[in-house]
Motif scaffolding. Structure first.
Motif, PDB file in Angstrom:
ATOM      1  N   THR A  10       0.720  -1.047  -0.047  1.00  0.00           N
ATOM      2  CA  THR A  10       0.106   0.030   0.020  1.00  0.00           C
ATOM      3  C   THR A  10       0.720   1.060  -0.049  1.00  0.00           C
ATOM      4  OG1 THR A  10      -1.703  -1.307   1.153  1.00  0.00           O
ATOM      5  CG2 THR A  10      -1.795   1.268   1.258  1.00  0.00           C
ATOM      6  N   ALA A  11       1.841   1.240   0.729  1.00  0.00           N
ATOM      7  CA  ALA A  11       2.949   2.478   0.711  1.00  0.00           C
ATOM      8  C   ALA A  11       3.646   2.660  -0.715  1.00  0.00           C
ATOM      9  CB  ALA A  11       3.766   2.196   1.892  1.00  0.00           C
ATOM     10  N   THR A  12       3.908   1.636  -1.424  1.00  0.00           N
ATOM     11  CA  THR A  12       4.285   1.945  -2.535  1.00  0.00           C
ATOM     12  C   THR A  12       3.571   2.414  -3.561  1.00  0.00           C
ATOM     13  OG1 THR A  12       4.151  -0.433  -3.121  1.00  0.00           O
ATOM     14  CG2 THR A  12       6.433  -0.014  -2.212  1.00  0.00           C
ATOM     15  N   LEU A  13       2.122   2.327  -3.531  1.00  0.00           N
ATOM     16  CA  LEU A  13       1.461   3.087  -4.385  1.00  0.00           C
ATOM     17  C   LEU A  13       0.934   4.456  -4.174  1.00  0.00           C
ATOM     18  CD1 LEU A  13      -1.379  -0.068  -4.632  1.00  0.00           C
ATOM     19  CD2 LEU A  13       0.534   0.604  -6.280  1.00  0.00           C
ATOM     20  N   ALA A  14       1.340   5.072  -3.155  1.00  0.00           N
ATOM     21  CA  ALA A  14       1.166   6.491  -2.672  1.00  0.00           C
ATOM     22  C   ALA A  14       1.713   7.119  -3.834  1.00  0.00           C
ATOM     23  CB  ALA A  14       1.391   6.686  -1.454  1.00  0.00           C
ATOM     24  N   ALA A  15       1.219   8.249  -4.169  1.00  0.00           N
ATOM     25  CA  ALA A  15       1.804   9.249  -5.084  1.00  0.00           C
ATOM     26  C   ALA A  15       1.896  10.759  -4.675  1.00  0.00           C
ATOM     27  CB  ALA A  15       0.831   9.264  -6.366  1.00  0.00           C
ATOM     28  N   TRP A  16       3.027  11.466  -5.107  1.00  0.00           N
ATOM     29  CA  TRP A  16       3.204  12.610  -4.868  1.00  0.00           C
ATOM     30  C   TRP A  16       2.208  13.524  -5.805  1.00  0.00           C
ATOM     31  CZ3 TRP A  16       5.980  13.947  -0.895  1.00  0.00           C
ATOM     32  CH2 TRP A  16       6.980  12.955  -0.323  1.00  0.00           C
ATOM     33  N   ASN A  17       1.905  14.603  -5.202  1.00  0.00           N
ATOM     34  CA  ASN A  17       0.818  15.532  -5.950  1.00  0.00           C
ATOM     35  C   ASN A  17       1.698  16.912  -6.384  1.00  0.00           C
ATOM     36  OD1 ASN A  17      -1.498  13.943  -5.835  1.00  0.00           O
ATOM     37  ND2 ASN A  17      -1.826  14.865  -3.738  1.00  0.00           N
ATOM     38  N   ASP A  18       1.616  17.246  -7.841  1.00  0.00           N
ATOM     39  CA  ASP A  18       2.198  18.655  -8.081  1.00  0.00           C
ATOM     40  C   ASP A  18       1.123  19.106  -8.944  1.00  0.00           C
ATOM     41  OD1 ASP A  18       3.957  20.573  -8.250  1.00  0.00           O
ATOM     42  OD2 ASP A  18       5.225  19.511  -9.743  1.00  0.00           O
ATOM     43  N   SER A  19       1.207  20.488  -9.155  1.00  0.00           N
ATOM     44  CA  SER A  19       0.398  21.151 -10.298  1.00  0.00           C
ATOM     45  C   SER A  19       1.092  22.592 -10.594  1.00  0.00           C
ATOM     46  CB  SER A  19      -1.057  21.702  -9.468  1.00  0.00           C
ATOM     47  OG  SER A  19      -1.762  20.626  -9.040  1.00  0.00           O
ATOM     48  N   GLU A  20       0.664  22.797 -11.856  1.00  0.00           N
ATOM     49  CA  GLU A  20       1.202  24.233 -12.569  1.00  0.00           C
ATOM     50  C   GLU A  20       0.029  24.931 -12.879  1.00  0.00           C
ATOM     51  OE1 GLU A  20       3.836  25.419 -13.237  1.00  0.00           O
ATOM     52  OE2 GLU A  20       5.113  23.735 -12.023  1.00  0.00           O
TER      53      GLU A  20
END
Length: 212
Positions: A34-44
């Motif tokens: 489950t931990a390896t499926l987490a994603a970072w969020n970034d926006s422009e």
């Protein structure tokens, strides 16, 4: 060797501990997946502010002092006749008046054309015609300067006071140029005696439109 009940119970307990250990390991493994499926969020993002431009003209009776004349009757035009006053015109007389327009600063570019008001039609108005030319300065708007002035296209000489030009003059942005009109008004040489002593307020619109 014969298995006793105690041995059987001990064996069952051992198997139970192994099963719990395997299950616990699986749960730990599940947490790791489950931990390896987490994603970072970034926006422009991008944005800007739009502001509408302005278009505005001002007029002058001397080509120097400009101000707003946004509604009729507008600026008071001074008509000068060679030898008579416009308050006592007779058949065949002509008189001249100067009016200049330009854009303000700031203003977008545009164009302007002259229109006679419909209210100009009356018994006296029907005996008057107008012609328009452009001049370089107010001093050139006269009977002598008229001959060398540029004809305003789209308006015939001797047009009815209610007529409008069909073509316009260019107005540069930000007061970049002036359109100097010279207006000639003439009384018909065959004006009837019934118009003697009558008066007519004559109004022109200098209709401007934005756009290069």
């Amino acid at each position: 060797m014969t298995s006793t009940r105690k041995d059987q119970r001990d064996a069952r307990r051992a198997r139970s501990r192994r099963i719990r250990a395997i299950l616990a390991g699986g749960l730990v493994l599940g947490v790791g997946v489950t931990a390896t499926l987490a994603a970072w969020n970034d926006s422009e993002f991008g944005s800007t502010t739009f502001t509408a431009g302005t278009f505005n003209i001002v007029g002058s009776t001397d080509g120097t002092n400009f101000s707003q004349h946004a509604s009729a009757p507008g600026a008071s035009l001074t008509f000068a006749a060679p030898s008579v006053s416009i308050s006592a015109l007779t058949p065949g007389d002509k008189a001249y008046a100067f009016f200049s327009v330009k854009t303000v600063n700031p203003s977008m570019a545009g164009s302007v054309l002259i229109k006679g008001a419909s209210s100009n039609a009356s018994s006296l108005g029907a005996q008057l015609t107008y012609s328009v030319r452009t001049v370089t300065a107010a001093a050139n708007c006269s009977s002598t300067g008229w001959a060398t002035a540029s004809v305003v296209t789209g308006l015939p000489n001797g047009a009815a006071l209610t007529a409008a030009a069909t073509s316009s003059q260019v107005l540069n942005a930000d007061g970049g140029n002036q359109v100097n009109y010279c207006i000639e008004v003439a009384m018909s040489a065959t004006a009837p005696t019934t118009v003697q002593g009558t008066s007519q307020q004559v109004t022109w619109e200098f209709a401007a439109t934005s756009g290069s």
